[in-house]
Design an enzyme around this catalytic site. Structure first.
Site, PDB file in Angstrom:
ATOM      1  N   HIS A 222       0.865  -1.208   0.000  1.00 42.54           N
ATOM      2  CA  HIS A 222       0.000   0.000   0.000  1.00 42.54           C
ATOM      3  C   HIS A 222       0.890   1.244   0.000  1.00 42.54           C
ATOM      4  CE1 HIS A 222      -3.456   2.453   0.636  1.00 42.54           C
ATOM      5  NE2 HIS A 222      -3.695   2.245   1.918  1.00 42.54           N
ATOM      6  N   HIS A 261      -2.314  -2.446  -9.351  1.00 42.06           N
ATOM      7  CA  HIS A 261      -3.332  -1.803  -8.512  1.00 42.06           C
ATOM      8  C   HIS A 261      -4.536  -2.733  -8.423  1.00 42.06           C
ATOM      9  CE1 HIS A 261      -6.063   1.234  -6.913  1.00 42.06           C
ATOM     10  NE2 HIS A 261      -4.980   1.926  -6.618  1.00 42.06           N
ATOM     11  N   ASP A 312       2.547   5.607  -6.823  1.00 43.57           N
ATOM     12  CA  ASP A 312       3.800   5.567  -6.067  1.00 43.57           C
ATOM     13  C   ASP A 312       5.023   5.559  -6.983  1.00 43.57           C
ATOM     14  OD1 ASP A 312       1.967   3.473  -3.916  1.00 43.57           O
ATOM     15  OD2 ASP A 312       2.645   5.514  -3.461  1.00 43.57           O
TER      16      ASP A 312
HETATM   17  C1  SDX Z   1      -1.521   2.077  -3.319  1.00 50.26           C
HETATM   18  O1  SDX Z   1      -6.242   0.660  -3.216  1.00 50.26           O
HETATM   19  C2  SDX Z   1      -5.794   1.836  -3.445  1.00 50.26           C
HETATM   20  O2  SDX Z   1      -6.473   2.713  -3.970  1.00 50.26           O
HETATM   21  C3  SDX Z   1      -4.324   2.051  -3.035  1.00 50.26           C
HETATM   22  C4  SDX Z   1      -3.688   3.371  -3.457  1.00 50.26           C
HETATM   23  C5  SDX Z   1      -4.332   4.536  -2.766  1.00 50.26           C
HETATM   24  O3  SDX Z   1      -4.295   5.656  -3.318  1.00 50.26           O
HETATM   25  O4  SDX Z   1      -4.792   4.357  -1.604  1.00 50.26           O
HETATM   26  O5  SDX Z   1      -3.813   3.522  -4.862  1.00 50.26           O
HETATM   27  C6  SDX Z   1      -2.202   3.400  -3.095  1.00 50.26           C
HETATM   28  O6  SDX Z   1      -1.438   1.307  -2.410  1.00 50.26           O
HETATM   29  C7  SDX Z   1      -1.028   1.727  -4.700  1.00 50.26           C
HETATM   30  C8  SDX Z   1      -0.382   0.295  -4.769  1.00 50.26           C
HETATM   31  C9  SDX Z   1       1.045   0.388  -4.211  1.00 50.26           C
HETATM   32  N1  SDX Z   1       1.609  -0.966  -4.064  1.00 50.26           N
HETATM   33  C10 SDX Z   1       2.617  -1.391  -4.871  1.00 50.26           C
HETATM   34  O7  SDX Z   1       3.109  -0.740  -5.783  1.00 50.26           O
HETATM   35  C11 SDX Z   1       3.148  -2.780  -4.512  1.00 50.26           C
HETATM   36  C12 SDX Z   1       3.285  -3.651  -5.758  1.00 50.26           C
HETATM   37  N2  SDX Z   1       1.936  -3.958  -6.269  1.00 50.26           N
HETATM   38  C13 SDX Z   1       1.380  -5.261  -6.000  1.00 50.26           C
HETATM   39  O8  SDX Z   1       1.670  -5.702  -4.711  1.00 50.26           O
HETATM   40  C14 SDX Z   1      -0.093  -5.359  -6.430  1.00 50.26           C
HETATM   41  O9  SDX Z   1      -0.172  -4.813  -7.682  1.00 50.26           O
HETATM   42  C15 SDX Z   1      -1.177  -4.776  -5.562  1.00 50.26           C
HETATM   43  C16 SDX Z   1      -1.141  -5.311  -4.179  1.00 50.26           C
HETATM   44  C17 SDX Z   1      -1.076  -3.294  -5.523  1.00 50.26           C
HETATM   45  C18 SDX Z   1      -2.507  -5.158  -6.188  1.00 50.26           C
HETATM   46  O10 SDX Z   1      -2.526  -6.493  -6.266  1.00 50.26           O
HETATM   47  P1  SDX Z   1      -3.875  -7.321  -6.580  1.00 50.26           P
HETATM   48  O11 SDX Z   1      -4.868  -6.545  -7.321  1.00 50.26           O
HETATM   49  O12 SDX Z   1      -4.304  -7.942  -5.320  1.00 50.26           O
HETATM   50  O13 SDX Z   1      -3.379  -8.347  -7.594  1.00 50.26           O
HETATM   51  P2  SDX Z   1      -2.589  -9.645  -7.194  1.00 50.26           P
HETATM   52  O14 SDX Z   1      -1.572  -9.306  -6.123  1.00 50.26           O
HETATM   53  O15 SDX Z   1      -3.603 -10.703  -6.924  1.00 50.26           O
HETATM   54  O16 SDX Z   1      -1.777  -9.939  -8.517  1.00 50.26           O
HETATM   55  C19 SDX Z   1      -2.450 -10.472  -9.662  1.00 50.26           C
HETATM   56  C20 SDX Z   1      -1.337 -11.022 -10.515  1.00 50.26           C
HETATM   57  C21 SDX Z   1      -0.413 -11.936  -9.708  1.00 50.26           C
HETATM   58  O17 SDX Z   1       0.199 -12.836 -10.605  1.00 50.26           O
HETATM   59  P3  SDX Z   1      -0.191 -14.396 -10.458  1.00 50.26           P
HETATM   60  O18 SDX Z   1       0.201 -14.796  -9.042  1.00 50.26           O
HETATM   61  O19 SDX Z   1      -1.713 -14.483 -10.697  1.00 50.26           O
HETATM   62  O20 SDX Z   1       0.614 -15.068 -11.539  1.00 50.26           O
HETATM   63  O21 SDX Z   1      -0.490  -9.950 -10.962  1.00 50.26           O
HETATM   64  C22 SDX Z   1       0.793 -10.072 -10.391  1.00 50.26           C
HETATM   65  C23 SDX Z   1       0.655 -11.023  -9.196  1.00 50.26           C
HETATM   66  O22 SDX Z   1       1.879 -11.682  -8.945  1.00 50.26           O
HETATM   67  N3  SDX Z   1       1.216  -8.759  -9.914  1.00 50.26           N
HETATM   68  C24 SDX Z   1       2.480  -8.349  -9.881  1.00 50.26           C
HETATM   69  C25 SDX Z   1       2.430  -7.053  -9.396  1.00 50.26           C
HETATM   70  N4  SDX Z   1       1.159  -6.726  -9.139  1.00 50.26           N
HETATM   71  C26 SDX Z   1       0.400  -7.794  -9.456  1.00 50.26           C
HETATM   72  N5  SDX Z   1       3.622  -8.977 -10.225  1.00 50.26           N
HETATM   73  C27 SDX Z   1       4.762  -8.250 -10.078  1.00 50.26           C
HETATM   74  N6  SDX Z   1       4.795  -6.991  -9.619  1.00 50.26           N
HETATM   75  C28 SDX Z   1       3.653  -6.367  -9.276  1.00 50.26           C
HETATM   76  N7  SDX Z   1       3.702  -5.120  -8.809  1.00 50.26           N
END
Ligand code: SDX
Length: 374
Positions: A222, A261, A312
């Site tokens: 997050h 996201h 971010d």
């Molecule tokens: C913020 O919710 C909000 O509005 C948050 C925010 C706000 O203003 O409040 O926008 C602020 O928190 C932005 C997000 C910041 N976080 C990051 O940058 C951390 C990296 N991102 C990931 O951890 C991820 O993208 C999430 C947690 C943000 C979202 O993940 P989801 O929607 O739960 O998706 P998921 O984790 O289930 O991933 C789906 C697939 C997976 O692959 P498989 O296991 O199905 O093969 O996509 C892949 C994930 O591995 N994936 C990523 C990835 N994000 C998703 N793979 C590598 N790097 C990534 N960043």
């Protein structure tokens, strides 16, 4: 296994109404009380946006003047808060310092448990005014520098930067910082905002809900991602190393910070505005190498995964160029998001229902203790 449908992470689950903001992944847009965030970033100050989130409309001149006076009169770092910060080790993470400081402000507020809209509004303005002093002092003490007192002749962002660096930077830097504050302010039921609403739904106090929000925002999935993005940049080093670094990171199944996201699946609506602000800072500080690394990692990711940058990703490099230490980035997010959190806290209270979801039991079947001889 039962056939009950489990919504892990509450993904895609609509749990309540909100009038504070509308996140629209279909149109890749974000509205704060109906206004596109891009228009607010281009035409308003963060103070005006804070007023909008709390009151539902932008302030007129008289309302803004009164808001300025109220906010600027409370910017000082209270002595008891400063003592508590000084008692914390420099090794303590700035998010833990900030969480502790907000707790002390709450513990010293005799009206902490008064939950009228007027009382919560005054607590919200107090936190808006005081968090910059806490964050600025925490960075300065880590650098062995003295406290810089707030100035009430400066706007929110200019004052925040002056308290941090001891001087008011250029208009370009102040504007880019203010844009970041506007973009970070609010984003519907994200994890930290929903956390604040859960705490509020028990009729706990605003300070407890904000402290809980800080705890949730700290995580790298997050708000902690803006700090983590810069750790990734520092790990990669130069643009030409981005491809190899990303191949290894993806092989290790690492989450690439600043990308992806839960709601936006075709890119974060705020990124173009924050990237434009970053571009002005790149020009101001002649930081072409940083921009080359930014572009190289984004291009490398685009070639490997359909996962786009989130807010971010551009904000981390922007805060680096402005001069904040990497560990201070998420506290900057708090300084902004405290406006969204408190708008949601007041909205939750206005039509409250205790937030208590269900769970599906998958533990051991019922069993009983053997009869024990006494
Ligand atoms: C913020 O919710 C909000 O509005 C948050 C925010 C706000 O203003 O409040 O926008 C602020 O928190 C932005 C997000 C910041 N976080 C990051 O940058 C951390 C990296 N991102 C990931 O951890 C991820 O993208 C999430 C947690 C943000 C979202 O993940 P989801 O929607 O739960 O998706 P998921 O984790 O289930 O991933 C789906 C697939 C997976 O692959 P498989 O296991 O199905 O093969 O996509 C892949 C994930 O591995 N994936 C990523 C990835 N994000 C998703 N793979 C590598 N790097 C990534 N960043």
């Amino acid at each position: 296994m039962s056939d009950t449908e489990i919504h892990k992470g509450l993904a895609g689950v609509v749990v309540d109404y909100t009038a504070v903001s509308k996140v629209n992944p279909e149109t890749n847009s974000l509205l704060y009380r109906g206004y596109p965030v891009q228009e607010l970033a281009a035409n308003c100050t963060f103070e005006e946006v804070a007023y909008l989130l709390w009151h539902g409309d932008l302030p007129d001149a008289a309302q803004l003047a009164a808001f300025h006076e109220l906010e600027r009169s409370q910017r000082g770092l209270d002595a008891n808060v400063r003592r508590a910060i000084d008692d914390l080790p420099l090794a303590a993470h700035p998010m833990d310092v900030l969480r502790t400081a907000v707790s002390i402000i709450g513990a010293n507020d005799p009206d902490a448990s008064v939950a009228t809209p007027e009382s919560n509004l005054s607590k919200s303005i107090r936190l808006l005014a005081k968090i910059p002093a806490i964050v600025a002092y925490d960075q300065r003490r880590r650098r062995g520098q003295d406290l810089v007192a707030p100035r009430d002749d400066l706007g929110y962002s200019a004052n925040f930067l002056n308290m941090t660096f001891g001087e008011v930077p250029s208009d370009v830097v102040v504007k880019a910082f203010d844009v970041s504050m506007i973009l970070y302010a609010e984003h519907s039921f994200n994890a930290s905002t929903f956390t604040a609403r859960v705490v509020t739904s028990t009729l706990s106090d605003l300070y407890s809900a904000v402290v809980a929000g800080i705890g949730a925002l700290k995580g790298p999935l997050h708000g902690g991602a803006n700090e983590a993005v810069m750790h990734v940049f520092d790990e990669i080093g130069t643009a030409d190393a981005a491809d190899a670094w990303l191949d290894e990171a993806l092989t290790e199944k690492r989450k690439i910070m600043g990308f992806g996201h839960r709601v936006y699946k075709n890119g974060d609506s705020r990124v173009p505005t924050m990237k434009a602000a970053l571009d002005t800072l790149v020009e101001e500080f002649d930081a072409q190498d940083l921009l080359a690394l930014y572009d190289a990692l984004e291009t490398a990711m685009e070639a490997r995964k359909p996962i786009k940058p989130n807010l971010d990703y551009p904000s981390g490099p922007a805060y680096r160029l402005i001069g904040y230490d990497t560990e201070m980035f998420t506290p900057l997010f708090v300084a902004s998001r405290v406006t969204g959190w408190t708008a949601h806290i007041m909205e939750q209270l206005a039509s409250n229902s205790l937030i208590r979801p269900l769970s599906e039991y998958d533990g051991p079947a019922e069993r009983h203790l053997p009869v024990r001889s006494l």
